[in-house]
Design a protein around this motif. Structure first.
Motif, PDB file in Angstrom:
ATOM      1  N   ARG A  36      -0.625   9.570  -8.620  1.00 41.35           N
ATOM      2  CA  ARG A  36       0.273   9.305  -8.087  1.00 41.35           C
ATOM      3  C   ARG A  36       1.721   8.958  -9.135  1.00 41.35           C
ATOM      4  O   ARG A  36       2.689   8.543  -8.850  1.00 41.35           O
ATOM      5  CB  ARG A  36       0.565   7.954  -7.224  1.00 41.35           C
ATOM      6  N   HIS A  64      -2.591  12.360  -2.072  1.00 33.26           N
ATOM      7  CA  HIS A  64      -2.244  10.917  -2.752  1.00 33.26           C
ATOM      8  C   HIS A  64      -3.228  10.189  -2.799  1.00 33.26           C
ATOM      9  O   HIS A  64      -3.250   8.672  -3.358  1.00 33.26           O
ATOM     10  CB  HIS A  64      -1.010  10.317  -2.149  1.00 33.26           C
ATOM     11  N   ASP A  65      -4.653  10.261  -2.269  1.00 28.96           N
ATOM     12  CA  ASP A  65      -5.606   9.530  -2.170  1.00 28.96           C
ATOM     13  C   ASP A  65      -6.755   9.747  -2.897  1.00 28.96           C
ATOM     14  O   ASP A  65      -7.651   9.021  -3.199  1.00 28.96           O
ATOM     15  CB  ASP A  65      -6.029   9.171  -0.463  1.00 28.96           C
ATOM     16  N   ASP A 119       0.920  -1.189   0.024  1.00 26.10           N
ATOM     17  CA  ASP A 119      -0.030   0.083  -0.047  1.00 26.10           C
ATOM     18  C   ASP A 119       1.010   1.196   0.080  1.00 26.10           C
ATOM     19  O   ASP A 119       0.709   2.031   0.650  1.00 26.10           O
ATOM     20  CB  ASP A 119      -0.787  -0.073   1.176  1.00 26.10           C
ATOM     21  N   ASP A 130      -1.490   8.525  10.504  1.00 25.05           N
ATOM     22  CA  ASP A 130      -2.414   7.906   9.356  1.00 25.05           C
ATOM     23  C   ASP A 130      -3.435   7.421  10.196  1.00 25.05           C
ATOM     24  O   ASP A 130      -3.499   6.955  11.446  1.00 25.05           O
ATOM     25  CB  ASP A 130      -1.694   6.612   8.856  1.00 25.05           C
ATOM     26  N   ARG A 144      -6.203   4.552  -6.764  1.00 29.46           N
ATOM     27  CA  ARG A 144      -5.345   5.836  -6.535  1.00 29.46           C
ATOM     28  C   ARG A 144      -4.212   5.957  -7.233  1.00 29.46           C
ATOM     29  O   ARG A 144      -3.415   7.054  -6.985  1.00 29.46           O
ATOM     30  CB  ARG A 144      -5.291   6.009  -5.114  1.00 29.46           C
ATOM     31  N   TYR A 164       2.392   2.398   3.361  1.00 30.49           N
ATOM     32  CA  TYR A 164       1.719   2.372   4.529  1.00 30.49           C
ATOM     33  C   TYR A 164       1.291   0.966   5.004  1.00 30.49           C
ATOM     34  O   TYR A 164       0.511   0.714   5.937  1.00 30.49           O
ATOM     35  CB  TYR A 164       0.092   3.103   4.079  1.00 30.49           C
ATOM     36  N   PHE A 180     -10.394  -1.393   1.641  1.00 29.32           N
ATOM     37  CA  PHE A 180     -10.193  -1.763   0.419  1.00 29.32           C
ATOM     38  C   PHE A 180     -11.039  -2.368  -0.322  1.00 29.32           C
ATOM     39  O   PHE A 180     -10.638  -3.020  -1.402  1.00 29.32           O
ATOM     40  CB  PHE A 180      -8.648  -2.072   0.503  1.00 29.32           C
ATOM     41  N   HIS A 197      -2.016  -0.311  12.072  1.00 33.58           N
ATOM     42  CA  HIS A 197      -1.507  -1.364  11.169  1.00 33.58           C
ATOM     43  C   HIS A 197      -0.158  -1.284  10.998  1.00 33.58           C
ATOM     44  O   HIS A 197       0.541  -0.025  10.671  1.00 33.58           O
ATOM     45  CB  HIS A 197      -2.237  -1.645   9.926  1.00 33.58           C
ATOM     46  N   GLU A 220      -4.756  12.682  10.418  1.00 33.15           N
ATOM     47  CA  GLU A 220      -5.762  12.042   9.362  1.00 33.15           C
ATOM     48  C   GLU A 220      -7.066  11.546   9.596  1.00 33.15           C
ATOM     49  O   GLU A 220      -7.089  10.407   9.974  1.00 33.15           O
ATOM     50  CB  GLU A 220      -5.039  11.474   8.301  1.00 33.15           C
ATOM     51  N   TYR A 258      -7.483  -2.620   6.084  1.00 29.93           N
ATOM     52  CA  TYR A 258      -7.040  -2.004   4.808  1.00 29.93           C
ATOM     53  C   TYR A 258      -6.624  -3.430   4.269  1.00 29.93           C
ATOM     54  O   TYR A 258      -7.402  -4.273   4.313  1.00 29.93           O
ATOM     55  CB  TYR A 258      -5.941  -1.116   5.011  1.00 29.93           C
ATOM     56  N   ARG A 268       2.623  13.467  10.431  1.00 29.37           N
ATOM     57  CA  ARG A 268       1.232  13.091  10.080  1.00 29.37           C
ATOM     58  C   ARG A 268       0.629  11.712  10.693  1.00 29.37           C
ATOM     59  O   ARG A 268       1.309  10.671  10.538  1.00 29.37           O
ATOM     60  CB  ARG A 268       1.233  13.406   8.565  1.00 29.37           C
TER      61      ARG A 268
END
Ligand code: NOJ
Length: 538
Positions: free
Chosen positions: A412, A322-323, A61, A208, A408, A64, A149, A104, A261, A172, A206
């Motif tokens: 990117r 980016h999403d 991911d 997540d 996404r 992530y 997802f 995660h 976020e 996810y 940041r």
């Protein structure tokens, strides 16, 4: 700007490292590429960089899925290079914010490998959410939660003895097992990770999925799938975690900050994360998702400021990341809103109109009170790349939904820096980038746009520089202008600054036409054309 409170009005540039600049010629962006482009970022006039995850990762991911929170992905560089980058950025007066992914980790993280090996009822499995399945033989997932997802949020493992065994939770992809935040070891681990990077000079994190760490006791089924509360988001217990994190950040003499976020439907619940002993700021996704419509934007701006005021937190203004679908593409469509439920993939879009509105939106965003985010490539006016071949798509969203959600990857695609053909200077040696760039990007390179007064890049440069030089902008207050025609937004900032945005189909008369600081399109005498923003000195 008070150095101490730099985040309150900062312009923060988001670097998706894989796609920013490739310094070592392997087709993947890296820290060497970022270091080489620091003068570009300094010249753009930003205050800070937020890096998407830079840790070692199988990239299921896009990083992530973290395998080691205390090192750098080898394809990006090394820990020593990250330290150099932090120092060089600071020499340019640019702060560094990095992503932390506490909900995660990767399935190749040593903790998960140990949990698989140790088997049921082990302490190793207590760091995750392992459960026996429902059904006679445990063949059904433990509850009805769905992965964000696509597909079930549970995957069954094969036990060390080869039998079908327990299930583990993943909100996810199945390569991103959720961590168990009822386990004190998980708390200690992340507190140590924060210190690890703070000690190396990062200015902030940041966070997540900041709302997702705490799950409801007993992991009950989701009752209302249609937008109601879910047992894995925004539970009250999450705030205690951020109170502890805040104490750690505040233990450093210079200001270290957290950006959350959270995609939450209720602005009041959202603002609770921004109380003075929790996070410093959070992304404003209501603004990002809002259609290009004066009434709706006014509502969102007003509601944002009203929610932030009682906790004395600065608002943030975000158009892309980016999403989400790049906003040039969104704003050129009939429906200009954004929603994960329907990306409107390949819905007709007018790039000329979308670009015109993106220019107006940029000036609106940078004039509003608070901080502003710039997602790499928006300063070049890039569109979503909607026609990537399925075979190159990497996003687990695409794979887990069998293409029903296109995913996404289209926002990117590696940046175009120079030249007439791919890879447009992304890799200096001409290596093909990890996602293919469109044939038409020659006009969008940094090289092509530099010194072109009509380009998106020069608009961003001028606007960001004016914004940091003008004490009226950034943190502070605003007042809506009264009596404007329908479809027009206008507001004053303290200290003699006015911003007017015309979202109506007709040109409108400007309040003070002789005091123009900047406009997103040429003005027509004293008229502000449609889909145009102007900054006035008043
Ligand atoms: C939000 C990140 O922005 C997104 O890219 C990621 O896939 C999910 N969180 C899961 O980590």
């Amino acid at each position: 700007m008070l150095q101490q409170e730099w985040w309150r009005g900062a312009a923060i540039y988001q670097v998706y490292i894989r796609s920013f600049a490739d310094g070592d010629g392997d087709g993947t962006g890296d820290l060497a590429g970022v270091r080489a482009k620091l003068p570009y970022l300094a010249d753009l006039g930003i205050d800070a960089i937020w890096f998407n995850p830079w840790y070692p990762s199988p990239m299921d991911d896009g990083g992530y899925d973290v395998a080691d929170y205390r090192d750098i992905e080898p394809a990006f560089g090394s820990l020593a290079e990250a330290e150099k980058l932090i120092e060089e950025a600071h020499n340019h007066d640019i702060k560094i914010i990095i992503d932390i992914v506490p909900n995660h980790c990767s399935d190749v993280h040593p903790w998960f490998a140990a949990a698989l090996a140790a088997g049921p009822d082990s302490l190793e499995r207590e760091r995750f959410w392992f459960r026996r399945g429902r059904g006679e033989h445990g063949e059904l997932p433990p509850n009805n939660w769905r992965s964000r997802f696509g597909g079930p949020a549970w995957t069954r493992v094969t036990e060390p003895d080869g039998t079908p065994g327990e299930w583990f939770l993943h909100l996810y992809s199945s390569r991103q097992p959720d961590l168990n935040w009822t386990n004190p070891e998980v708390h200690e681990e992340f507190e140590d990770i924060l210190r690890f990077w703070f000690n190396r000079g990062v200015d902030g994190f940041r966070i997540d999925v900041a709302d997702g760490l705490v799950k409801a006791d007993g992991l009950p089924d989701v009752e209302d799938a249609e937008g109601g509360p879910v047992p894995y988001s925004d539970l009250d217990g999450v705030h205690e975690i951020y109170r502890t994190w805040r104490r750690i950040a505040d233990g450093y003499p210079d200001k270290r900050v957290f950006v959350g976020e959270m995609w939450l439907p209720d602005p009041l619940r959202f603002a609770m994360y921004l109380r003075r002993d929790e996070l410093h700021s959070a992304f404003n996704f209501d603004f990002l998702s809002c259609p290009w419509d004066a009434g709706r934007l006014r509502e969102v701006i007003t509601a944002t400021l009203a929610a932030h005021a009682p906790v004395d937190a600065p608002a943030t203004w975000v158009l892309s990341n980016h999403d989400v679908t790049r906003h040039v593409t969104r704003y050129g469509r009939a429906d200009t809103s954004f929603s994960f439920a329907d990306r409107q993939h390949l819905a007709p879009t007018d790039p000329v109109l979308g670009t015109r509105r993106a220019r107006a939106a940029a000036l609106l965003t940078m004039a509003l009170p608070g901080g502003v985010y710039v997602y790499q490539g928006e300063e070049l006016g890039l569109s979503e790349v909607e026609d990537l071949p399925d075979a190159v798509r990497q996003d687990p969203v695409f794979k887990r939904t069998a293409g029903a959600d296109i995913g996404r990857d289209g926002c990117r695609v590696p940046l175009p820096w120079s030249g007439d053909a791919a890879p447009y200077g992304f890799s200096n040696n001409g290596t093909a980038p990890w996602l293919p760039q469109p044939a038409g990007w020659a006009a969008f390179t940094v090289e092509a746009q530099t010194d072109d007064p009509g380009s998106m890049l020069e608009l961003y440069r001028r606007a960001l520089r004016l914004r940091s030089a003008n004490p009226a902008l950034g943190d502070g207050r605003m007042t809506w202008l009264p009596d404007l025609p329908a479809g027009v937004l206008g507001f004053d900032r303290d200290l003699g600054f006015t911003c007017v945005v015309n979202l109506s189909p007709d040109p409108v008369e400007l309040p003070a036409p002789d005091q123009v600081l900047l406009s997103s399109q040429p003005l027509e005498g004293s008229l502000l054309p449609p889909d145009t923003t102007v900054w006035l000195r008043t």
